[in-house]
Design an enzyme around this catalytic site. Structure first.
Site, PDB file in Angstrom:
ATOM      1  N   LYS A   2       2.643  -0.785   7.553  1.00  0.00           N
ATOM      2  CA  LYS A   2       2.976  -0.987   6.143  1.00  0.00           C
ATOM      3  C   LYS A   2       4.428  -0.602   5.871  1.00  0.00           C
ATOM      4  CE  LYS A   2      -0.839  -2.660   4.390  1.00  0.00           C
ATOM      5  NZ  LYS A   2      -0.879  -3.948   3.676  1.00  0.00           N
TER       6      LYS A   2
ATOM      7  N   TYR B 231      -1.593   2.219  10.716  1.00  0.00           N
ATOM      8  CA  TYR B 231      -1.578   1.526   9.429  1.00  0.00           C
ATOM      9  C   TYR B 231      -0.302   1.849   8.655  1.00  0.00           C
ATOM     10  CZ  TYR B 231      -3.213   0.053   4.794  1.00  0.00           C
ATOM     11  OH  TYR B 231      -3.345  -0.546   3.568  1.00  0.00           O
TER      12      TYR B 231
ATOM     13  N   SER C 183       0.836  -1.198   0.000  1.00  0.00           N
ATOM     14  CA  SER C 183       0.000   0.000   0.000  1.00  0.00           C
ATOM     15  C   SER C 183       0.866   1.241   0.000  1.00  0.00           C
ATOM     16  CB  SER C 183      -0.952   0.019   1.203  1.00  0.00           C
ATOM     17  OG  SER C 183      -1.158   1.291   1.732  1.00  0.00           O
TER      18      SER C 183
END
Length: 172
Positions: free
Chosen positions: A152, A148, A135
């Protein structure tokens, strides 16, 4: 994460190209539904409940793939979850339990997936492939997505380490 979204789409595409697919998802029903969709279309697939945050379940998923199809060629580490509230909780107010929930999936899950695949690839002795969905959040910051983005970004570093450490076994 093969029961929905990107994971489901990739499972269907790879099956259409002739791959034998082990669909794994935290929801065993979703995994089995996608596997049934593949077999109904003439492909080969099984569905297995795997929680990527559980190392033993990751190894069991790999074992199920090998039992059904004789070997493992590709591990697709795709599971992911956004922060609860989808960016509505400020980073300074983000609770530890939610931080852990997100990072256990998007970061630790990649480690467990890679580890299980690596050990199987080494047993097979012919290399293998690990594909990871990272991502843009692994390279960029987004408001209130700190947990998040951190997970990632950690996965980006982990993939580089996997390549460095496991390339000698022919694992890409």
């Amino acid at each position: 994460g093969g029961g929905a979204g990107i994971g489901r789409t990739c499972a269907l595409w790879w099956a259409e190209e002739g791959g034998a697919i082990t669909v794994t998802d935290i929801s065993g029903d979703r995994a089995k539904d996608v596997a049934a969709e593949i077999t109904k279309a003439g492909g080969k697939a099984i569905g297995v409940k795997v929680d990527v945050t559980n190392e033993a379940e990751q190894f069991a998923g790999v074992a199920a793939a090998v039992e059904a199809f004789g070997k493992l060629d590709v591990m697709f580490a795709n599971a992911g979850i956004p922060p609860e509230g989808f960016g509505t909780i400020a980073l300074e107010d983000f609770p530890e339990e939610l931080w852990d929930k997100v990072n256990n999936v998007v970061y630790k899950g990649v480690f467990f997936s890679g580890k299980a695949a690596c050990q199987q690839f080494k047993k097979q002795g012919n290399g293998g492939n690990i594909v990871v969905t990272i991502s843009a959040g692994g390279l960029n910051a987004y408001p209130n997505f700190g947990a998040y983005c951190a997970g990632k970004a950690g996965a980006v570093g982990l993939v580089k380490s996997m390549a460095m450490d496991w390339g000698k076994y022919g694992i890409r």
